[in-house]
Scaffold this active site. Structure first.
Site, PDB file in Angstrom:
ATOM      1  N   TYR A  69       0.822  -1.211   0.000  1.00 42.85           N
ATOM      2  CA  TYR A  69       0.000   0.000   0.000  1.00 42.85           C
ATOM      3  C   TYR A  69       0.857   1.264   0.000  1.00 42.85           C
ATOM      4  CZ  TYR A  69      -4.578  -2.107   0.669  1.00 42.85           C
ATOM      5  OH  TYR A  69      -5.762  -2.785   0.487  1.00 42.85           O
ATOM      6  N   LYS A  86       3.163 -15.508   1.940  1.00 38.98           N
ATOM      7  CA  LYS A  86       3.550 -16.383   0.818  1.00 38.98           C
ATOM      8  C   LYS A  86       5.081 -16.442   0.739  1.00 38.98           C
ATOM      9  CE  LYS A  86       1.533 -17.030  -3.152  1.00 38.98           C
ATOM     10  NZ  LYS A  86       1.244 -18.505  -3.179  1.00 38.98           N
ATOM     11  N   ASP A  97      -2.857 -17.959   0.122  1.00 35.25           N
ATOM     12  CA  ASP A  97      -3.874 -18.478  -0.809  1.00 35.25           C
ATOM     13  C   ASP A  97      -4.601 -19.666  -0.193  1.00 35.25           C
ATOM     14  OD1 ASP A  97      -1.474 -19.928  -1.012  1.00 35.25           O
ATOM     15  OD2 ASP A  97      -1.766 -20.415  -3.136  1.00 35.25           O
ATOM     16  N   ASP A 131      -6.419  -7.274   3.511  1.00 29.48           N
ATOM     17  CA  ASP A 131      -7.525  -6.646   2.784  1.00 29.48           C
ATOM     18  C   ASP A 131      -8.404  -7.730   2.166  1.00 29.48           C
ATOM     19  OD1 ASP A 131      -9.013  -4.573   1.525  1.00 29.48           O
ATOM     20  OD2 ASP A 131      -7.888  -4.925  -0.324  1.00 29.48           O
ATOM     21  N   ASP A 161     -12.253  -9.477   3.496  1.00 32.71           N
ATOM     22  CA  ASP A 161     -13.493  -9.468   2.706  1.00 32.71           C
ATOM     23  C   ASP A 161     -14.113 -10.866   2.671  1.00 32.71           C
ATOM     24  OD1 ASP A 161     -13.351  -6.739   2.028  1.00 32.71           O
ATOM     25  OD2 ASP A 161     -14.002  -7.131  -0.032  1.00 32.71           O
TER      26      ASP A 161
HETATM   27  C1  IPM Z   1     -10.495  -1.662   3.305  1.00 30.65           C
HETATM   28  C2  IPM Z   1     -10.692  -0.988   1.979  1.00 30.65           C
HETATM   29  C3  IPM Z   1      -9.537  -0.028   1.710  1.00 30.65           C
HETATM   30  C4  IPM Z   1      -8.276  -0.863   1.638  1.00 30.65           C
HETATM   31  C5  IPM Z   1      -9.701   0.867   0.484  1.00 30.65           C
HETATM   32  C6  IPM Z   1     -10.976   1.674   0.536  1.00 30.65           C
HETATM   33  C7  IPM Z   1      -8.505   1.752   0.272  1.00 30.65           C
HETATM   34  O1  IPM Z   1     -10.844  -1.939   0.986  1.00 30.65           O
HETATM   35  O2  IPM Z   1     -10.400  -0.945   4.325  1.00 30.65           O
HETATM   36  O3  IPM Z   1     -10.439  -2.894   3.351  1.00 30.65           O
HETATM   37  O4  IPM Z   1      -7.935  -1.400   0.577  1.00 30.65           O
HETATM   38  O5  IPM Z   1      -7.602  -0.954   2.663  1.00 30.65           O
HETATM   39 MG    MG Z   2     -10.902  -3.921   1.680  1.00 26.65          MG
END
Ligand code: IPM
Ligand code: MG
Length: 369
Positions: A142, A193, A226, A250, A254
């Site tokens: 990042y 990884k 993975d 990240d 999700d």
């Molecule tokens: C998260 C989001 C952010 C990230 C974006 C909005 C920059 O996806 O907080 O998970 O990638 O960290």
């Molecule tokens: Mg995210």
């Protein structure tokens, strides 16, 4: 009673709607005399760009620095697709994380019993799920330099991102994971990884050494990132705490969010280092979901991830664990009574609006006495 300084940054899309519900809950806690809050508001993301041509203004950064905690909604949307890269809405969030030194991102994924059937996985796979992803938040790809698109001599373009980690960065995030594991089921799964990445090799060595030196009482396992994604979908209950770098965190968070039924359910806390003089840490609390521009302004958004983020603020910033338990309990009560926003309702079933969900949670808080 101590007064806590809260900065609200609702942002874009559904951010302001879900933040509106949190404001009601903050003022409910204030009225009960359970805690006292001094609230300021600022702009971030596209909203800040429209006002200041910047994803967050210097003035709002100062407010964030001075706050005991920042509550953040969501940023981004098609309206800002063409703004210069350094001013894109996400840059506001990344600057807050970096400048406030919020290196530890805690993303709990808890499947409320009443929601096991809202997950796309079989209920027995997710029922009772309670895992915590500890994501490194101020390093890795990042922020690593160089980060650029350059034109080559032959006219082609080349994009570069850089993944960098130092032992110090790895140690401090893994320490957070081990400490939290001790308060839970005492297991840390470290995802990287090392089979393709040098940062992965260093990550694995560093966490192994830290474990041997300071945390032998905690179970440590290594998992390729993975494979971890696959295992999260196959049998997530094998995990307790998962620790990983910024990018893997990240993605894995999700996946974890969706196990719980909806992205609209997952709160998060981003914490800085403890100030040795005051014992305080900088902190920002935000839902894992994004700004969902497609449903913004329609009263369809689920405010639970945002409200759950305030519960995390009560716990981690304001030392108000009982108030946090009460708020989380109220959310569970509301879900148990069958109240659902559209994202977690069964197909064809009745769904409530964003504000009706917020009101239902206040009702449940009151009912808990
Ligand atoms: C998260 C989001 C952010 C990230 C974006 C909005 C920059 O996806 O907080 O998970 O990638 O960290
Ligand atoms: Mg995210």
């Amino acid at each position: 009673m101590a007064t806590h300084k809260l900065l609200l940054l609702p942002g874009d899309g559904i951010g302001p709607e879900v933040m509106g519900q949190v404001e009601q809950i903050v003022s409910w806690f204030g009225k009960q005399g359970l805690a006292s809050f001094e609230i300021e508001k600022g702009l971030v993301g596209g909203a800040a760009y429209d006002a200041h041509k910047q994803a967050i203004s210097e003035g709002d950064m100062k407010l964030a620095e001075a706050a005991d905690a920042v509550l953040f909604g969501a940023v981004g949307g098609p309206k800002w697709a063409d703004v210069p890269y350094q001013h894109r809405p996400e840059a506001g969030l990344l600057r807050l994380r970096k400048d406030l030194g919020l290196f530890a991102n805690l993303r709990p994924a808890i499947c409320y019993p009443a929601l096991a059937s809202a997950s796309s996985l079989k209920p027995e796979v997710v029922e009772g799920l309670d895992i915590l992803i500890v994501r490194e938040l101020t390093g890795g790809v990042y922020f690593g330099e160089p980060k650029e698109i350059v034109t080559l001599e032959d006219g082609q373009k080349r994009g570069v991102d850089t993944q960098l980690y130092t032992t110090g960065e790895i140690e401090r995030i893994c320490r957070v994971a081990f400490e939290l594991a001790r308060t839970r089921r005492n297991k840390v799964s470290s995802a990287e990884k090392h089979n393709v990445m040098k940062t992965g090799v260093l990550w694995k060595q560093t966490v192994t050494a830290l474990h041997a030196a300071e945390y032998k009482d905690v179970e440590l396992e290594h998992v390729l990132a993975d494979n971890c994604a696959m295992q999260l979908v196959r049998w997530p209950k094998q995990y307790d705490v998962i620790v990983c770098d910024n990018l893997f965190g990240d993605i894995l968070s999700d996946v974890a969010a969706m196990l719980t039924g909806s992205l609209g359910m997952l709160p998060s806390a981003s914490l800085g280092a403890e100030d040795p003089a005051t014992g305080k840490r900088k902190a920002l609390y935000e839902p894992v979901h994004g700004s969902a521009p497609d449903i913004a302004g329609k009263g369809l958004a689920n405010p639970i991830a945002m409200i759950g983020s305030f519960a995390m603020a009560l716990r981690y910033s304001f030392n108000a664990g009982e108030a946090a338990d009460r708020l989380e309990g109220a959310i569970a009560d509301v879900l148990g009574s069958g109240t659902r926003t559209k994202d977690i309702a069964a197909p064809g079933a009745n769904a409530v609006s964003t504000s009706e969900m917020g009101q239902a949670i206040i009702g449940a808080l009151e009912a808990r006495g």
